[in-house]
Structure formats: structure tokens, C-alpha cells
Scaffold this active site. Structure first.
Site, PDB file in Angstrom:
ATOM      1  CG  HIS A 175      -2.538   0.069  -5.535  1.00 48.35           C
ATOM      2  ND1 HIS A 175      -2.018  -0.513  -6.663  1.00 48.35           N
ATOM      3  CD2 HIS A 175      -3.001   1.280  -5.909  1.00 48.35           C
ATOM      4  CE1 HIS A 175      -2.174   0.302  -7.710  1.00 48.35           C
ATOM      5  NE2 HIS A 175      -2.772   1.398  -7.272  1.00 48.35           N
ATOM      6  CB  CYS A 195       2.952   4.287  -1.541  1.00 51.45           C
ATOM      7  SG  CYS A 195       3.378   5.952  -0.963  1.00 51.45           S
ATOM      8  CG  HIS A 253      -8.833   0.632  -3.931  1.00 48.40           C
ATOM      9  ND1 HIS A 253      -7.531   0.559  -3.493  1.00 48.40           N
ATOM     10  CD2 HIS A 253      -8.841   1.506  -4.967  1.00 48.40           C
ATOM     11  CE1 HIS A 253      -6.791   1.379  -4.240  1.00 48.40           C
ATOM     12  NE2 HIS A 253      -7.575   1.966  -5.138  1.00 48.40           N
ATOM     13  CD  GLU A 255      -4.313   2.701   0.153  1.00 47.93           C
ATOM     14  OE1 GLU A 255      -4.214   3.336  -0.915  1.00 47.93           O
ATOM     15  OE2 GLU A 255      -4.388   3.240   1.267  1.00 47.93           O
ATOM     16  CB  THR A 300      -3.344   6.663   1.040  1.00 43.71           C
ATOM     17  OG1 THR A 300      -3.388   5.893  -0.170  1.00 43.71           O
ATOM     18  CG2 THR A 300      -2.604   5.914   2.123  1.00 43.71           C
ATOM     19  CB  CYS A 314      -0.978  10.297   1.003  1.00 47.32           C
ATOM     20  SG  CYS A 314      -1.427  10.564  -0.710  1.00 47.32           S
ATOM     21  CB  SER A 355      -9.270   5.238  -5.715  1.00 51.61           C
ATOM     22  OG  SER A 355      -9.968   5.833  -4.673  1.00 51.61           O
ATOM     23  CB  SER A 411      -1.749   6.615 -11.125  1.00 52.98           C
ATOM     24  OG  SER A 411      -3.143   6.874 -11.229  1.00 52.98           O
TER      25      SER A 411
END
Ligand code: 0K2
Ligand code: SF4
Length: 324
Positions: free
Chosen positions: A81, A103, A131, A133, A171, A201, A230, A273
Site C-alpha cells: 500500500h 506496488c 486507509h 494507501e 488505486t 489501477c 478495500s 489480495s
């Protein structure tokens, strides 16, 4: 108890499950364990999946949230993340040997933020508060990134200026929600600069597109994923919005027979994931509940692959005599 004989068919969404960023992140921890031995410290869950985290724990990974928990000289992996610049600085100051499993598509957003910041931009970030990220991306700058979670937030933000505003996103958002919020951002800041390519993404987009095909074709959707994930939550939410009851399972035992009562067609997908072994275990359980056949829906083929960081690539592992 379910009307067992009545599940005619299980339909599988394509694509589903691991994306290239998750594959790479897990591989980084596995290779670090092989190369340096246990323990390998990982900041935050490498990806938001209980099975993956427990499997790596059993192999010697230690998951921590606070770098103060990591002993001097240790090897530390940043999760998929991403992390803030403050976390990067702290890891360097504590002298850890760091492997970055962020990533590359998250790193791309970080790079864009740093570049446009130098050009004088302030940012609107579309994402979910808290979150990791979002914390990592917002933490690329000391100030000047404003988080919006919904359309109301867009009309509440107060940037210092309105001439140079850029928008970035998490993303793994709902593609449709993000488009809706982005439209409001454009209305509020007509000169807003959008990313060249959207930040949501390819894997998020593809898995949501697959659910759009799956949900109308089935009576119930099962999403394999952990509650903290998420992108997995977005798949469940999307199926429900399309009018199909949908449930998320972290493990096959979570599947409740009453969800399947009177349902002839069961749709199955998995977050980015969620490992395929869990999908296979859920299929086995659906067969126990009477599922007769299994069919994959058409979907885009994913060929994205990200290289491993220096020091964990094939040549480096071959030098150890380990598997490349
Ligand atoms: O969907 P989330 O961002 O919560 O993350 P995971 O479930 O761990 O999936 C991998 C995506 C990581 C970064 O985008
Ligand atoms: Fe990367 Fe997308 Fe996978 Fe996140 S979901 S790890 S951004 S490919």
C-alpha cells in the site's frame, strides 16, 4: 439448511484474485525470508488478507505497525500500500535494510504528487480516510493534499489557492464513485489537472468490470477477501448495487448455507489480495452444498508483471543457490 440440490451452477468472474502488485509484494517477503532468514519485519499487513499474512507469519515474517518495534539492523519490508516520506525517513534513520513492496502503480501516484508539488500544485485526493494507501500518498507532502471521501467533501475543502489544483486517487476505489466525485471536483475547480492515466489501477477496474458481468447473471455473489481489503469490499458493494445479494468470505467456513437457499446460480469472485487456494476451497464447499457445475465467464486476460527490487531479483537468488 440450504436447498442443496438446487445450486445448478457456479459462475466464476474473470479476472479475479491476485494482481501483479500483490504477487510482487508477497514474492518480496518470501525471497527476503529465503535470502536473509527469519525474522523479516513487514510494516503493516503486506496485503490485506488474513490467509496470506498467517502463511508468511508461519514462515518467519513479523508484522508491525510502528517502526519502534523493529530491532536495529533488521530487514524491513514496506507493504504493497506504500508509505509516507516520514516512515521512509524513520526507517533510514533507524538503519534498517529496507525492501520496498509498494506496488509500482502506487509509487507512480507518489511520483506524480512530488513532481506537481514542485510545480506549485495543491492536491485533492479522492480516497478513504485512514486507509494505509491514503496515508502513504498524503504523506508524500507535509501539507497541501486535501482528502475528499464524497461529493460533500469536495465542496468543503479550502485550498490556499485555486489556480493550480491537481487530483489524485486511491488505486482501489469504486470506479463509478470516483467518477462521480471527480465530476464534482471538476465543477468546483474547473482548471483542475487530472492524472494522464487515471490512478485507479487496471486490476481494480478489471475486477469491477467482471462483477458487472457476473452479478446480473447470478442469484447471489460470493466475494473472497478480508474485511480490511478495500478493493474486495468494493466488489461486494458493486454486486449489491447491481441488485444481487453479495457476501464476503475471508475463509471457506465463513460461507453460510442460508445465503444459498433457493439460489440456482452462485457467482464467485476474489479481491486482488485473495489467494486462489481460498477460491478453490470455497468452490469445494459450494460443491458440498450441491453445486453441480462450474463455468468461467469471459473477461480480459491480464499480462501485467512487475520486476522485483534490486537484491531480490533472479540473479541475486540464483547466487544463493535458491529458486529464481
Ligand atoms: O484494497 P486494499 O487497498 O485495501 O489492499 P489489498 O486488499 O491489500 O489489495 C492489494 C492492493 C494494494 C495496493 O493497492
Ligand atoms: Fe497495484 Fe492495483 Fe494490485 Fe493495488 S490493486 S497492488 S495498485 S495492481
Amino acid at each position: 439448511m440450504a436447498d442443496q440440490a438446487r445450486i445448478d451452477e457456479v459462475l466464476l468472474a474473470e479476472p479475479r484474485g491476485f494482481c501483479a502488485g500483490v504477487d510482487r509484494a508477497i514474492e518480496i517477503v518470501e525471497r527476503a525470508l529465503r535470502k536473509f532468514g527469519a525474522p523479516i519485519y513487514v510494516r503493516h499487513e503486506i496485503v490485506h488478507n488474513t490467509y496470506v499474512v498467517n502463511d508468511l507469519k508461519a514462515k518467519g515474517a513479523v508484522f508491525i505497525e510502528d517502526l519502534a518495534e523493529v530491532p536495529p539492523g533488521a530487514t524491513l519490508v514496506f507493504s504493497a500500500h506504500g508509505v509516507s516520506q516520514a516512515v521512509r525517513r524513520e526507517a533510514a534513520a533507524r538503519g534498517f535494510s529496507v525492501f520496498d513492496a509498494t506496488c509500482p502503480l502506487v509509487t507512480k501516484v507518489h511520483v506524480e504528487v512530488a513532481k506537481l508539488h514542485k510545480e506549485g500544485y495543491e492536491f485533492i485526493m479522492i480516497g478513504h480516510k485512514g486507509h494505509p494507501e491514503v496515508e502513504g500518498t498524503m504523506g508524500q507532502l507535509e501539507a497541501g493534499i486535501h482528502l475528499v471521501e464524497d461529493v460533500e467533501d469536495v465542496f468543503r475543502v479550502r485550498p490556499a489557492q485555486e489556480e493550480k489544483i491537481a487530483v489524485v486517487t486511491q488505486t482501489t476505489l469504486s470506479v463509478d464513485d470516483a467518477a462521480h466525485i471527480l465530476a464534482a471536483v471538476k465543477q468546483r475547480f474547473p482548471k483542475v489537472r487530472e492524472p494522464k492515466k487515471q490512478d485507479i489501477c487496471y486490476a481494480t477496474q478489471n475486477r469491477q468490470d467482471a462483477v458487472k458481468l457476473l452479478a446480473p447473471a447470478v442469484d447471489v455473489v460470493i466475494v473472497v477477501g478480508s474485511p480490511t481489503s478495500s478493493n474486495s469490499n468494493r466488489l461486494q458493494e458493486l454486486a449489491q448495487r447491481l441488485g444481487t445479494p453479495a457476501y464476503m468470505v475471508d475463509k471457506p467456513e465463513d460461507l453460510q448455507p442460508q445465503w444459498l437457499e433457493g439460489r440456482h446460480r452462485v457467482g464467485l469472485t476474489a479481491g486482488a489480495s485473495a489467494p486462489d487456494i481460498l477460491v478453490q476451497q470455497v468452490i469445494a464447499r459450494l460443491r458440498e452444498f450441491g453445486a453441480l457445475s462450474l463455468r468461467s465467464l469471459p473477461g480480459v486476460e491480464e499480462t501485467v508483471h512487475f520486476p522485483l527490487p534490486m537484491g531480490l531479483g533472479d540473479k541475486s537468488m540464483a547466487a544463493l543457490g535458491g529458486a529464481a
